[in-house]
Design a protein around this motif. Structure first.
Motif, PDB file in Angstrom:
ATOM      1  N   TYR A   1     -10.701 -24.091 -16.523  1.00  0.00           N
ATOM      2  CA  TYR A   1     -10.475 -25.511 -16.801  1.00  0.00           C
ATOM      3  C   TYR A   1     -11.284 -26.376 -15.848  1.00  0.00           C
ATOM      4  N   PHE A   2     -11.247 -26.041 -14.585  1.00  0.00           N
ATOM      5  CA  PHE A   2     -11.885 -26.870 -13.559  1.00  0.00           C
ATOM      6  C   PHE A   2     -13.404 -26.710 -13.554  1.00  0.00           C
ATOM      7  N   THR A   3     -13.894 -25.513 -13.847  1.00  0.00           N
ATOM      8  CA  THR A   3     -15.346 -25.322 -13.888  1.00  0.00           C
ATOM      9  C   THR A   3     -15.940 -25.934 -15.158  1.00  0.00           C
ATOM     10  N   ILE A   4     -15.229 -25.828 -16.272  1.00  0.00           N
ATOM     11  CA  ILE A   4     -15.707 -26.442 -17.514  1.00  0.00           C
ATOM     12  C   ILE A   4     -15.763 -27.956 -17.379  1.00  0.00           C
ATOM     13  N   LYS A   5     -14.793 -28.525 -16.685  1.00  0.00           N
ATOM     14  CA  LYS A   5     -14.793 -29.974 -16.453  1.00  0.00           C
ATOM     15  C   LYS A   5     -16.036 -30.414 -15.681  1.00  0.00           C
ATOM     16  N   GLN A   6     -16.545 -29.542 -14.828  1.00  0.00           N
ATOM     17  CA  GLN A   6     -17.755 -29.853 -14.071  1.00  0.00           C
ATOM     18  C   GLN A   6     -19.004 -29.741 -14.939  1.00  0.00           C
ATOM     19  N   ILE A   7     -19.023 -28.777 -15.849  1.00  0.00           N
ATOM     20  CA  ILE A   7     -20.218 -28.484 -16.654  1.00  0.00           C
ATOM     21  C   ILE A   7     -20.354 -29.403 -17.859  1.00  0.00           C
ATOM     22  N   LYS A   8     -19.223 -29.712 -18.517  1.00  0.00           N
ATOM     23  CA  LYS A   8     -19.199 -30.561 -19.720  1.00  0.00           C
ATOM     24  C   LYS A   8     -20.113 -30.008 -20.830  1.00  0.00           C
ATOM     25  N   PRO A   9     -19.814 -28.817 -21.345  1.00  0.00           N
ATOM     26  CA  PRO A   9     -20.653 -28.209 -22.391  1.00  0.00           C
ATOM     27  C   PRO A   9     -20.419 -28.830 -23.758  1.00  0.00           C
TER      28      PRO A   9
ATOM     29  N   ILE B   1     -23.779 -24.200 -24.323  1.00  0.00           N
ATOM     30  CA  ILE B   1     -22.587 -23.362 -24.433  1.00  0.00           C
ATOM     31  C   ILE B   1     -22.100 -22.880 -23.066  1.00  0.00           C
ATOM     32  N   TYR B   2     -20.806 -23.004 -22.864  1.00  0.00           N
ATOM     33  CA  TYR B   2     -20.122 -22.394 -21.725  1.00  0.00           C
ATOM     34  C   TYR B   2     -19.433 -21.143 -22.264  1.00  0.00           C
ATOM     35  N   LEU B   3     -19.820 -19.980 -21.758  1.00  0.00           N
ATOM     36  CA  LEU B   3     -19.248 -18.719 -22.211  1.00  0.00           C
ATOM     37  C   LEU B   3     -18.186 -18.257 -21.219  1.00  0.00           C
ATOM     38  N   SER B   4     -16.953 -18.098 -21.706  1.00  0.00           N
ATOM     39  CA  SER B   4     -15.854 -17.657 -20.857  1.00  0.00           C
ATOM     40  C   SER B   4     -15.405 -16.272 -21.314  1.00  0.00           C
TER      41      SER B   4
ATOM     42  N   PHE C   1       0.666 -26.023 -17.507  1.00  0.00           N
ATOM     43  CA  PHE C   1      -0.697 -25.543 -17.300  1.00  0.00           C
ATOM     44  C   PHE C   1      -0.707 -24.213 -16.561  1.00  0.00           C
ATOM     45  N   GLY C   2      -1.497 -23.269 -17.106  1.00  0.00           N
ATOM     46  CA  GLY C   2      -1.624 -21.964 -16.479  1.00  0.00           C
ATOM     47  C   GLY C   2      -2.604 -21.091 -17.232  1.00  0.00           C
ATOM     48  N   HIS C   3      -2.678 -19.820 -16.876  1.00  0.00           N
ATOM     49  CA  HIS C   3      -3.677 -18.924 -17.455  1.00  0.00           C
ATOM     50  C   HIS C   3      -3.475 -18.715 -18.946  1.00  0.00           C
ATOM     51  N   ASP C   4      -2.233 -18.846 -19.458  1.00  0.00           N
ATOM     52  CA  ASP C   4      -1.968 -18.615 -20.871  1.00  0.00           C
ATOM     53  C   ASP C   4      -1.909 -19.896 -21.701  1.00  0.00           C
ATOM     54  N   SER C   5      -2.219 -21.035 -21.070  1.00  0.00           N
ATOM     55  CA  SER C   5      -2.240 -22.309 -21.801  1.00  0.00           C
ATOM     56  C   SER C   5      -3.504 -23.110 -21.534  1.00  0.00           C
ATOM     57  N   VAL C   6      -4.408 -22.570 -20.749  1.00  0.00           N
ATOM     58  CA  VAL C   6      -5.564 -23.331 -20.263  1.00  0.00           C
ATOM     59  C   VAL C   6      -6.442 -23.870 -21.386  1.00  0.00           C
ATOM     60  N   LEU C   7      -6.671 -23.076 -22.433  1.00  0.00           N
ATOM     61  CA  LEU C   7      -7.551 -23.553 -23.503  1.00  0.00           C
ATOM     62  C   LEU C   7      -6.896 -24.683 -24.291  1.00  0.00           C
ATOM     63  N   LYS C   8      -5.593 -24.659 -24.431  1.00  0.00           N
ATOM     64  CA  LYS C   8      -4.876 -25.757 -25.088  1.00  0.00           C
ATOM     65  C   LYS C   8      -5.169 -27.077 -24.379  1.00  0.00           C
ATOM     66  N   TYR C   9      -5.129 -27.051 -23.058  1.00  0.00           N
ATOM     67  CA  TYR C   9      -5.383 -28.270 -22.295  1.00  0.00           C
ATOM     68  C   TYR C   9      -6.836 -28.726 -22.454  1.00  0.00           C
ATOM     69  N   LEU C  10      -7.765 -27.789 -22.509  1.00  0.00           N
ATOM     70  CA  LEU C  10      -9.176 -28.150 -22.703  1.00  0.00           C
ATOM     71  C   LEU C  10      -9.395 -28.756 -24.083  1.00  0.00           C
ATOM     72  N   ILE C  11      -8.789 -28.164 -25.098  1.00  0.00           N
ATOM     73  CA  ILE C  11      -8.923 -28.691 -26.463  1.00  0.00           C
ATOM     74  C   ILE C  11      -8.315 -30.088 -26.555  1.00  0.00           C
ATOM     75  N   GLU C  12      -7.148 -30.276 -25.949  1.00  0.00           N
ATOM     76  CA  GLU C  12      -6.509 -31.593 -25.962  1.00  0.00           C
ATOM     77  C   GLU C  12      -7.319 -32.622 -25.187  1.00  0.00           C
TER      78      GLU C  12
ATOM     79  N   HIS D   1      -6.480 -13.166 -26.210  1.00  0.00           N
ATOM     80  CA  HIS D   1      -5.457 -14.186 -26.470  1.00  0.00           C
ATOM     81  C   HIS D   1      -6.119 -15.566 -26.545  1.00  0.00           C
ATOM     82  N   PRO D   2      -5.549 -16.485 -27.321  1.00  0.00           N
ATOM     83  CA  PRO D   2      -6.134 -17.835 -27.387  1.00  0.00           C
ATOM     84  C   PRO D   2      -5.804 -18.717 -26.192  1.00  0.00           C
ATOM     85  N   ASP D   3      -4.847 -18.318 -25.378  1.00  0.00           N
ATOM     86  CA  ASP D   3      -4.464 -19.102 -24.194  1.00  0.00           C
ATOM     87  C   ASP D   3      -4.124 -20.540 -24.558  1.00  0.00           C
ATOM     88  N   CYS D   4      -3.344 -20.669 -25.630  1.00  0.00           N
ATOM     89  CA  CYS D   4      -2.941 -21.989 -26.120  1.00  0.00           C
ATOM     90  C   CYS D   4      -1.420 -22.115 -26.212  1.00  0.00           C
TER      91      CYS D   4
END
Length: 246
Positions: free
Chosen positions: A88-96, A166-169, A113-124, A105-108
């Motif tokens: 979450y924090f590195t993607i915020k820096q890169i802005k892909p 693209i940011y590849l995770s 906020f945590g390892h199993d919800s991180v992508l939900k927060y990025l999508i939102e 897992h989709p992590d949504c």
């Protein structure tokens, strides 16, 4: 092209198995034992700056990543975790333009906020995400993905069509646990190392950053295999990215 590797030790929200905070140091220590001539590229000729981060909480993690990335300049960022929440924090820096999320897992999850919800927060937060390798998700996650029209890619041909920055995770649980058992949440029917390498090859020329997360060491001699696989995949990625930067 020069690289900047961020070793981020953080695993505060891991659930099934903890310990990914130990992964960056373990992976760093095995690098000198690996062959450096990969895909026609000699990694010893590439400049790599190393950065080490550990944090007690998300606020501290965010501050330290902000500081590290402020000195990134023109170097290509390679992030080695740690649990998946660090993305979450590195993607915020890169802005892909797109996040390609390789994960079992989709992590949504609809959780704090945590390892199993991180992508939900990025999508939102408005980031466009494409998922690959997903094979386990909750009813709530399925609903979230459907309502937000998030695409789960089914084959490599779909990956070839992705355009933009693209940011590849890469969560190491994308791999089948018969190959990589040392992850936080192993799931059966994962992909092979060869398939993962092919995905990296396809995307290498489009990448603006890449992370590797959720390698969670096992307390046994068999973990020598898992950590070597993890390190070799990272070295392979560096070689492919460098080769495609020319």
């Amino acid at each position: 092209m020069d690289f900047s590797i961020f070793y981020i030790s953080f695993d505060k929200t891991q659930t099934f198995r903890k310990g990914s905070a130990k992964a960056p140091k373990i992976i760093r220590n095995i690098f000198p034992k690996l062959e450096t001539y990969i895909s026609g590229i000699d990694l010893t000729n590439i400049f790599i700056k190393e950065n080490f981060i550990s944090a007690k909480n998300f606020n501290e993690l965010n501050e330290k990543i902000n500081t590290m990335f402020s000195n990134l300049k023109e170097k290509f960022p390679i992030i080695i975790g740690g649990e998946h929440s660090i993305s979450y924090f590195t993607i915020k820096q890169i802005k892909p333009d797109y996040i390609v999320w390789l994960d079992a897992h989709p992590d949504c999850e609809n959780k704090n906020f945590g390892h199993d919800s991180v992508l939900k927060y990025l999508i939102e937060d408005g980031y466009k995400a494409l998922l690959y390798g997903i094979r386990t998700y909750s009813k709530e996650e399925e609903k979230f993905l459907r309502e937000n029209k998030i695409k789960i890619l089914k084959n490599i041909n779909e990956i070839k069509k992705i355009k933009g920055k693209i940011y590849l995770s890469i969560d190491f649980d994308i791999l089948d646990p018969s190959i990589m058992p040392a992850v936080g949440n192993p799931e059966i029917n994962g992909i092979s190392v060869l398939e993962l390498q092919n995905i990296i090859k396809i995307l290498a020329s489009k990448l603006c950053a890449i992370d590797f997360v959720e390698y969670t060491p096992l307390n046994c001699k068999c973990d020598e295999i898992s950590k070597t696989i993890a390190a070799k995949i990272i070295y392979f990625s560096l070689a492919e990215i460098f080769k495609n930067s020319k």
